[in-house]
Design a protein around this motif. Structure first.
Motif, PDB file in Angstrom:
ATOM      1  N   UNK A 178      30.968 -19.082 -19.412  1.00 14.27           N
ATOM      2  CA  UNK A 178      31.057 -20.322 -20.185  1.00 14.27           C
ATOM      3  C   UNK A 178      30.003 -21.344 -19.756  1.00 14.27           C
ATOM      4  N   UNK A 179      29.665 -21.338 -18.477  1.00 21.87           N
ATOM      5  CA  UNK A 179      28.709 -22.314 -17.963  1.00 21.87           C
ATOM      6  C   UNK A 179      27.294 -22.085 -18.487  1.00 21.87           C
ATOM      7  N   UNK A 180      27.072 -20.867 -19.038  1.00 21.67           N
ATOM      8  CA  UNK A 180      25.723 -20.538 -19.514  1.00 21.67           C
ATOM      9  C   UNK A 180      25.544 -20.839 -21.001  1.00 21.67           C
ATOM     10  N   UNK A 181      26.545 -21.423 -21.631  1.00 21.34           N
ATOM     11  CA  UNK A 181      26.461 -21.608 -23.081  1.00 21.34           C
ATOM     12  C   UNK A 181      25.508 -22.748 -23.463  1.00 21.34           C
ATOM     13  N   UNK A 182      25.270 -23.642 -22.531  1.00 20.71           N
ATOM     14  CA  UNK A 182      24.345 -24.753 -22.784  1.00 20.71           C
ATOM     15  C   UNK A 182      23.298 -24.761 -21.686  1.00 20.71           C
ATOM     16  N   UNK A 183      22.010 -24.916 -22.051  1.00 18.04           N
ATOM     17  CA  UNK A 183      20.981 -24.949 -21.001  1.00 18.04           C
ATOM     18  C   UNK A 183      21.290 -26.042 -19.966  1.00 18.04           C
ATOM     19  N   UNK A 184      21.182 -25.668 -18.707  1.00 15.92           N
ATOM     20  CA  UNK A 184      21.478 -26.650 -17.648  1.00 15.92           C
ATOM     21  C   UNK A 184      22.922 -26.575 -17.197  1.00 15.92           C
ATOM     22  N   UNK A 185      23.725 -25.834 -17.949  1.00 19.79           N
ATOM     23  CA  UNK A 185      25.131 -25.658 -17.557  1.00 19.79           C
ATOM     24  C   UNK A 185      26.062 -26.525 -18.380  1.00 19.79           C
ATOM     25  N   UNK A 186      27.089 -25.905 -18.889  1.00 21.77           N
ATOM     26  CA  UNK A 186      28.051 -26.590 -19.754  1.00 21.77           C
ATOM     27  C   UNK A 186      28.771 -27.717 -19.008  1.00 21.77           C
TER      28      UNK A 186
ATOM     29  N   UNK B   5      28.012 -29.241 -16.209  1.00 14.94           N
ATOM     30  CA  UNK B   5      27.120 -30.289 -15.734  1.00 14.94           C
ATOM     31  C   UNK B   5      26.779 -31.246 -16.887  1.00 14.94           C
ATOM     32  N   UNK B   6      26.484 -30.658 -18.050  1.00 17.84           N
ATOM     33  CA  UNK B   6      26.115 -31.496 -19.188  1.00 17.84           C
ATOM     34  C   UNK B   6      27.297 -32.358 -19.672  1.00 17.84           C
ATOM     35  N   UNK B   7      28.516 -31.872 -19.398  1.00 21.30           N
ATOM     36  CA  UNK B   7      29.709 -32.641 -19.785  1.00 21.30           C
ATOM     37  C   UNK B   7      30.164 -33.574 -18.655  1.00 21.30           C
ATOM     38  N   UNK B   8      29.336 -33.615 -17.574  1.00 19.95           N
ATOM     39  CA  UNK B   8      29.650 -34.431 -16.395  1.00 19.95           C
ATOM     40  C   UNK B   8      31.016 -34.093 -15.798  1.00 19.95           C
ATOM     41  N   UNK B   9      31.321 -32.820 -15.800  1.00 21.56           N
ATOM     42  CA  UNK B   9      32.597 -32.378 -15.210  1.00 21.56           C
ATOM     43  C   UNK B   9      32.327 -31.974 -13.762  1.00 21.56           C
ATOM     44  N   UNK B  10      33.053 -32.530 -12.844  1.00 19.16           N
ATOM     45  CA  UNK B  10      32.838 -32.261 -11.411  1.00 19.16           C
ATOM     46  C   UNK B  10      33.353 -30.870 -11.049  1.00 19.16           C
ATOM     47  N   UNK B  11      32.899 -30.388  -9.896  1.00 13.14           N
ATOM     48  CA  UNK B  11      33.249 -29.032  -9.441  1.00 13.14           C
ATOM     49  C   UNK B  11      34.758 -28.783  -9.383  1.00 13.14           C
ATOM     50  N   UNK B  12      35.521 -29.713  -8.737  1.00 13.49           N
ATOM     51  CA  UNK B  12      36.973 -29.458  -8.643  1.00 13.49           C
ATOM     52  C   UNK B  12      37.624 -29.328 -10.020  1.00 13.49           C
ATOM     53  N   UNK B  13      37.177 -30.176 -10.951  1.00 13.24           N
ATOM     54  CA  UNK B  13      37.741 -30.103 -12.310  1.00 13.24           C
ATOM     55  C   UNK B  13      37.326 -28.801 -13.002  1.00 13.24           C
ATOM     56  N   UNK B  14      36.073 -28.432 -12.742  1.00 16.06           N
ATOM     57  CA  UNK B  14      35.550 -27.182 -13.330  1.00 16.06           C
ATOM     58  C   UNK B  14      36.410 -26.000 -12.879  1.00 16.06           C
ATOM     59  N   UNK B  15      36.731 -26.013 -11.584  1.00 15.17           N
ATOM     60  CA  UNK B  15      37.546 -24.916 -11.033  1.00 15.17           C
ATOM     61  C   UNK B  15      38.928 -24.919 -11.663  1.00 15.17           C
TER      62      UNK B  15
END
Lengths: 324, 245
Positions: A221-229, A231-241
């Protein structure tokens, strides 16, 4: 042992005289030098830029310490080299494996070798040893060239820890290339048709090196947008997990697809050791090796199984099972 | 442990199956020391399979064989020390010189400093002066000489030749025949030769065996064979007579 060395010496000599192998090698070195020179030049310009900024601050009467020194990780410059090793290194393994057996089968010299007073595994050992030395020589020259360009163009000095990491990447690269060598050798021994064996080897190369990693990347899912999905949505690592935890089954399937490829394990391991994956930057060798033990085991297992099959194929001699 | 002195090659109930196809069926064969044994049979009769088993390259499905008194399966290393082998249509390493080819095979046979031995063998085969030429430049006949040279470099007791005259011109055949006879007479090497050429069998071999569909249907000395079939005008007719029976 003398007989194994004789076979190994001939293997080394034959391959270094082979035009196809030399062309592939030249291709790999041109790409490596270009890639590392560009990366080193970029690295150097960043260092110069930082030094200039410090100078400007000093001339304004401010301390250079007001801007924090950027963290430079010179091993990250090897990103391109690793991509080439993944693709061309595997092809070199396939070509060496093919040449090693095909030259004997095509000229009927395999029967001559087998009728000599050699031990059960002497031929397999000699061929493996000769090609191992060749692959190690290629990797050592590749590493030295890389180091020299990083130092001369980029002005980068490697610490002892970084040199150790580079050493482990070389070891993993050796396992990776020799996996393709052994695997292709087995196919050439087993198949009656030499071209068919080569075609199947390249199909496997295509699946391992290009198709499976591509499927895995596409499913990420993180590869769907260049630069990372995220990151581009400003979602922090803990939330991403937290979010990804809800897609556990999907992630398990995606991971299983990637883990079926030796190339993906080799990539994960080398990217971690070289710090191309940011989370491993500045970490100790022990930490990286411990964290990526799974990839170590898989790369070594792929290599070990292919090596076992090669010895087994020589032992069984089923390649001689044809009627006259 | 060696089994007998009289026979250098013995095969007992030798059978080799490839899935549904039986290449050799209950083959019993004995070859005496000092013989030049001509092994005749049509394509697919099982001649190469027999040689592959006797040279330890293949294992039989059942039965056993011994060469120089050593079992081909249990003492395969001992057998390989005592035999020389020239397979059919072997091309050798064309990018190496004759000397380099011989040096490689000599070292694999356990000869650590093979230079003198190579010179001796090339001298015996009347092949001096060509040792530094690459094999890619050689004619088929010259390559067969190198083939014989690699097979005898370690002074074997038995020499296995699989269709040695295949693809040679009349002069090449004549030269090779002379070499085979000299090897047998001067060096005392027992020769086991698979062949199609009946004229060569008549001029070279002391004993013949005929294999048909994996079974040995005839074996006797050449003089006895000619006596037995005195009504036949040629060895070809004798062979056809044996095969038809």
């Amino acid at each position: 042992m003398q007989k194994i060395i004789t076979i190994a010496g001939k293997e080394y000599q034959d391959s270094t005289r082979n035009k196809l192998f030399l062309i592939l090698l030249a291709f790999l070195f041109v790409l490596t030098v270009t890639s590392i020179a560009v990366a080193s030049s970029d690295f150097q310009s960043k260092v110069v830029e930082y030094n200039k900024s410090v100078q400007i601050l000093s001339s304004l009467g401010k301390s250079g310490e007001t801007i924090s020194a950027p963290q430079f990780f010179p091993l990250k410059m090897l990103r391109g080299v690793m991509d080439y090793l993944e693709i061309i290194g595997a092809i070199i393994g396939i070509i060496l494996g093919y040449l090693s057996i095909a030259k004997e089968k095509g000229k009927n010299t395999l029967q001559l070798l087998l009728s000599r007073p050699l031990g059960k595994f002497d031929i397999a050992s000699g061929k493996f040893l000769g090609n191992s030395l060749l692959v190690l020589s290629v990797l050592a020259i590749e590493a030295f060239t890389t180091y020299f360009i990083m130092w001369s163009v980029g002005g980068a000095q490697l610490s002892l820890v970084e040199i150790a990491k580079l050493g482990f990447v070389l070891l993993a690269s050796y396992f990776y290339v020799m996996f393709f060598f052994c695997f292709t050798s087995v196919l050439v021994l087993k198949f009656r048709s030499l071209p068919n064996a080569l075609i199947v080897s390249f199909v496997v190369w295509l699946i391992f090196v290009l198709i499976i990693p591509q499927i895995g990347d596409t499913m990420d899912p993180d590869n769907q947008i260049p630069g990372g999905f995220f990151k581009s949505m400003s979602i922090a690592k803990p939330q991403e997990k937290e979010i990804m935890a809800r897609f556990k089954t999907y992630e398990t399937v995606r991971n299983a697809v990637e883990e079926s490829s030796v190339t993906k394990h080799y990539e994960r391991l080398s990217f971690a050791l070289l710090g191309i994956k940011d989370e491993y930057n500045g970490k100790s060798v022990g930490y990286v090796l411990k964290d990526r033990w799974n990839d170590w085991v898989w790369v070594a297992a792929f290599f070990g199984i292919a090596l076992f099959l090669e010895y087994f194929a020589f032992r069984k001699r089923s390649f001689l099972n044809k009627t006259d | 442990m060696p089994k007998s002195d009289k026979f250098v090659i013995e095969a007992h109930s030798l059978t080799k199956k490839y899935k549904d196809f039986t290449a050799l069926s209950d083959l019993n064969l004995e070859v005496e020391k000092g013989e030049i044994f001509g092994f005749l049979g049509h394509n697919g009769a099982g001649k190469t399979t027999t040689v592959n088993i006797l040279t330890t390259l293949l294992e039989p499905t059942s039965g056993n064989a011994s060469v120089c008194g050593f079992d081909t399966q249990k003492d395969s290393l001992e057998v390989r020390k005592r035999i020389g082998y020239l397979p059919e249509n072997v091309k050798f390493y064309e990018d190496l010189t004759a000397f380099e080819n011989l040096e490689f095979f000599a070292k694999l046979s356990g000869i650590r400093e093979p230079k003198d031995k190579i010179e001796e063998v090339l001298d015996f085969l009347d092949f001096k002066g060509f040792e530094n030429k690459k094999l890619g430049e050689f004619s088929k006949g010259m390559r067969q000489r190198i083939g014989i040279a690699q097979a005898i470099i370690h002074d074997p007791e038995v020499l296995f030749l699989d269709e040695p005259t295949s693809g040679l011109d009349p002069m090449g055949i004549k030269n090779l025949r002379e070499v085979i006879i000299e090897l047998n007479k001067k060096k005392g090497i027992t020769i086991f030769m698979n062949t199609h050429l009946l004229s060569e069998v008549a001029k070279t071999c002391t004993t013949i065996g005929v294999l048909n569909h994996g079974k040995l249907i005839y074996k006797d000395s050449l003089p006895n064979t000619l006596k037995k079939f005195k009504d036949e005008v040629s060895l070809e007719e004798i062979y056809l007579n044996i095969e038809s029976k």
